[in-house]
Design a protein around this motif. Structure first.
Motif, PDB file in Angstrom:
ATOM      1  N   GLY A   1       1.024  -1.251   0.161  1.00  0.00           N
ATOM      2  CA  GLY A   1      -0.673   0.210   0.026  1.00  0.00           C
ATOM      3  C   GLY A   1       0.942   1.489   0.330  1.00  0.00           C
ATOM      4  N   LEU A   2       0.752   2.322  -0.496  1.00  0.00           N
ATOM      5  CA  LEU A   2       1.334   3.737  -0.032  1.00  0.00           C
ATOM      6  C   LEU A   2       0.197   3.947   0.838  1.00  0.00           C
ATOM      7  CD1 LEU A   2      -1.083   6.799   0.089  1.00  0.00           C
ATOM      8  CD2 LEU A   2      -1.989   5.660  -1.443  1.00  0.00           C
ATOM      9  N   VAL A   3       1.858   4.863   1.551  1.00  0.00           N
ATOM     10  CA  VAL A   3       2.589   5.484   2.803  1.00  0.00           C
ATOM     11  C   VAL A   3       1.854   7.803   2.001  1.00  0.00           C
ATOM     12  CG1 VAL A   3       4.043   6.797   4.084  1.00  0.00           C
ATOM     13  CG2 VAL A   3       3.588   4.455   3.905  1.00  0.00           C
ATOM     14  N   PRO A   4       0.598   7.485   2.762  1.00  0.00           N
ATOM     15  CA  PRO A   4       0.587   9.297   2.932  1.00  0.00           C
ATOM     16  C   PRO A   4       1.287   9.951   2.723  1.00  0.00           C
ATOM     17  CG  PRO A   4      -1.209   8.374   3.371  1.00  0.00           C
ATOM     18  CD  PRO A   4       0.298   8.041   3.496  1.00  0.00           C
ATOM     19  N   GLY A   5       2.030  11.323   2.013  1.00  0.00           N
ATOM     20  CA  GLY A   5       3.521  11.965   2.537  1.00  0.00           C
ATOM     21  C   GLY A   5       2.693  13.275   1.938  1.00  0.00           C
ATOM     22  N   GLU A   6       3.347  14.657   1.928  1.00  0.00           N
ATOM     23  CA  GLU A   6       3.518  15.825   1.387  1.00  0.00           C
ATOM     24  C   GLU A   6       4.888  15.886   0.924  1.00  0.00           C
ATOM     25  OE1 GLU A   6       1.429  17.146   5.048  1.00  0.00           O
ATOM     26  OE2 GLU A   6       3.678  17.378   6.144  1.00  0.00           O
ATOM     27  N   ALA A   7       4.708  17.611  -0.088  1.00  0.00           N
ATOM     28  CA  ALA A   7       5.505  17.819  -0.222  1.00  0.00           C
ATOM     29  C   ALA A   7       5.324  19.265  -1.137  1.00  0.00           C
ATOM     30  CB  ALA A   7       7.191  17.061  -0.697  1.00  0.00           C
ATOM     31  N   ALA A   8       6.251  20.056  -1.939  1.00  0.00           N
ATOM     32  CA  ALA A   8       6.473  21.194  -2.802  1.00  0.00           C
ATOM     33  C   ALA A   8       8.010  21.071  -3.191  1.00  0.00           C
ATOM     34  CB  ALA A   8       6.248  22.313  -1.597  1.00  0.00           C
ATOM     35  N   ALA A   9       8.330  20.985  -4.839  1.00  0.00           N
ATOM     36  CA  ALA A   9       8.908  20.839  -4.891  1.00  0.00           C
ATOM     37  C   ALA A   9       9.029  21.916  -6.808  1.00  0.00           C
ATOM     38  CB  ALA A   9       9.732  18.785  -5.450  1.00  0.00           C
TER      39      ALA A   9
ATOM     40  N   ASN B   1       7.841   7.994  -9.677  1.00  0.00           N
ATOM     41  CA  ASN B   1       7.369   9.014  -8.910  1.00  0.00           C
ATOM     42  C   ASN B   1       5.955   7.242  -7.993  1.00  0.00           C
ATOM     43  OD1 ASN B   1       4.828   8.039 -10.311  1.00  0.00           O
ATOM     44  ND2 ASN B   1       4.028   9.699  -9.644  1.00  0.00           N
ATOM     45  N   GLY B   2       6.198   6.186  -8.533  1.00  0.00           N
ATOM     46  CA  GLY B   2       5.398   4.947  -7.923  1.00  0.00           C
ATOM     47  C   GLY B   2       5.494   5.098  -6.558  1.00  0.00           C
ATOM     48  N   ASN B   3       4.414   3.976  -5.590  1.00  0.00           N
ATOM     49  CA  ASN B   3       4.057   4.800  -4.150  1.00  0.00           C
ATOM     50  C   ASN B   3       3.565   3.326  -3.993  1.00  0.00           C
ATOM     51  OD1 ASN B   3       1.540   3.604  -5.173  1.00  0.00           O
ATOM     52  ND2 ASN B   3       0.655   5.636  -4.646  1.00  0.00           N
ATOM     53  N   GLY B   4       4.653   2.474  -4.248  1.00  0.00           N
ATOM     54  CA  GLY B   4       4.529   1.111  -3.508  1.00  0.00           C
ATOM     55  C   GLY B   4       3.148   0.432  -3.870  1.00  0.00           C
ATOM     56  N   GLU B   5       2.348   0.552  -4.501  1.00  0.00           N
ATOM     57  CA  GLU B   5       0.593   0.009  -4.383  1.00  0.00           C
ATOM     58  C   GLU B   5       0.954  -0.993  -5.297  1.00  0.00           C
ATOM     59  OE1 GLU B   5      -3.159   2.067  -4.595  1.00  0.00           O
ATOM     60  OE2 GLU B   5      -2.176   3.206  -4.862  1.00  0.00           O
ATOM     61  N   ARG B   6       0.120  -1.989  -5.146  1.00  0.00           N
ATOM     62  CA  ARG B   6       0.073  -3.753  -5.835  1.00  0.00           C
ATOM     63  C   ARG B   6      -0.007  -2.795  -7.333  1.00  0.00           C
ATOM     64  NH1 ARG B   6      -3.145  -5.377  -3.654  1.00  0.00           N
ATOM     65  NH2 ARG B   6      -1.343  -6.998  -1.753  1.00  0.00           N
ATOM     66  N   TYR B   7      -0.724  -1.661  -7.595  1.00  0.00           N
ATOM     67  CA  TYR B   7      -2.261  -1.328  -8.875  1.00  0.00           C
ATOM     68  C   TYR B   7      -0.400  -0.631  -9.521  1.00  0.00           C
ATOM     69  CZ  TYR B   7      -3.898   1.271 -12.403  1.00  0.00           C
ATOM     70  OH  TYR B   7      -4.039   2.417 -13.097  1.00  0.00           O
ATOM     71  N   SER B   8       0.118   0.273  -8.978  1.00  0.00           N
ATOM     72  CA  SER B   8       1.971   1.197  -9.786  1.00  0.00           C
ATOM     73  C   SER B   8       2.752  -0.179 -10.016  1.00  0.00           C
ATOM     74  CB  SER B   8       1.897   2.278  -8.653  1.00  0.00           C
ATOM     75  OG  SER B   8       2.328   1.626  -7.390  1.00  0.00           O
TER      76      SER B   8
END
Length: 349
Positions: free
Chosen positions: A188-196, A263-270
């Motif tokens: 599953g994904l881990v919610p994050g936050e950022a500006a880049a 930017n794959g987030n670890g989800e099975r889908y991605s």
């Protein structure tokens, strides 16, 4: 693209670092900025997230928090290149509209760009605008920026995004669909936050700390997004990858690509989607195709993910840890937009 674009600087604020240099060093070292976050509902429950350490006053409201993150990263980017705001176009990617982000419950997205520019202390070029489309929109708009940089009075473009999935609304939405990483869901994904943000210009600058060339871009819309009940067969990502290669002109070709930034987030889908698309696109035999995943350090940072991937690719060239001179950035947005950018080291020999 008719001619390459050059990354000549950038800025970031992430859970792993409060400026570009800190964030990239943490990603380069493979550090983790994960922590436990207490949820409002159900009371006492927690979720693994990646959250920026900050003073409470900066988070007075969700709107204020996004503005403050964006302004800090933009200021960092301007300082890295000594660009002047009035000759710089700001292209700001916002959280995808379908999410109805909590920051925009009382304010409209149309006023967000003005609020960010005001927080940065001055007006930017009149062509500046806010963009919907999530992380992939940062890549998909690159072809237009090549033309924009040819206009009189435009010397730089600051391209990037700001987002936070660390809020009860997004976490509840993701939990309801079984997409969060937890003890019962390792994929599953881990919610994050950022500006880049990346600073772009039409000519290379030997003095730049993050010099890299973008040769081609491609984008497509995935019908079977993660929001549907079907798994993606990678058709849109494959189309984006082919578009980036076809748009590169005399630039690098598929056999030249040595590694990937995703930017794959670890989800099975991605993971499923990326594996299918890559097996169809990367046809040259390779012993290994290294893939960098910034989300392993900072979690899923939503709209900021596209620019962060470009920063990681550029940094890997200039800091000397890239496994080769050519990379492909593969970016996916939650609602289905897919984009790819062919990036290379710049030599001044």
């Amino acid at each position: 693209m008719k001619r390459p674009l050059y990354i000549t600087g950038g800025g970031a604020v992430t859970p792993a670092g409060l400026n570009r240099r800190q964030a990239l060093a943490a990603i380069r070292a493979g550090l983790s900025a994960y922590e436990e976050y207490l949820l409002a509902e159900p009371m006492g429950a927690s979720q693994t997230v990646s959250r920026i350490p900050s003073h409470w006053s900066l988070r007075a409201t969700d709107w204020d928090w996004l503005v403050n993150m964006a302004a800090r990263a933009i200021s960092d980017a301007l300082a890295s290149t000594a660009a002047y705001p009035h000759t710089t176009v700001l292209m700001l990617v916002l959280p995808e509209k379908f999410r109805n982000h909590v920051a925009f419950e009382e304010y409209t997205p149309s006023g967000f760009l003005d609020a960010v520019m005001s927080a940065c202390g001055g007006p930017f070029h009149e062509a500046s605008r806010a963009i919907d489309g999530g992380a992939a929109a940062s890549i998909g708009v690159l072809d237009q920026l090549s033309e924009l940089l040819g206009r009189p009075g435009v010397e730089h473009v600051l391209l990037g995004g700001v987002d936070s999935l660390v809020n009860d609304k997004d976490i509840s939405r993701l939990a309801a669909s079984g997409r969060l990483k937890g003890s019962d869901n390792p994929q599953g994904l881990v919610p994050g936050e950022a500006a880049a943000f990346v600073c772009l210009q039409s000519r290379p600058d030997p003095k730049s700390p993050d010099i890299a060339a973008i040769h081609g871009v491609g984008f497509a819309q995935e019908a079977d997004s993660v929001l549907t009940e079907r798994y993606s067969q990678g058709k849109a990502l494959l189309g984006a990858l082919r578009g980036a290669l076809n748009g590169a002109g005399n630039g690098p070709r598929e056999p030249d690509i040595v590694f990937v930034v995703s930017n794959g987030n670890g989800e099975r889908y991605s993971g499923w989607e990326a594996n299918i698309a890559r097996s169809r696109f990367y046809r040259t035999r390779r012993e290994i195709l290294p893939v960098a995943y910034p989300a392993m350090t900072v979690g899923d940072v939503g709209a900021a993910g596209g620019a962060l991937a470009l920063l990681v690719a550029a940094d890997s060239f200039t800091a000397g840890y890239a496994p080769g001179p050519v990379a492909m950035c593969e970016i996916a947005s939650e609602a289905g937009l897919r984009a790819a950018a062919l990036v290379s080291r710049v030599n001044f020999d």
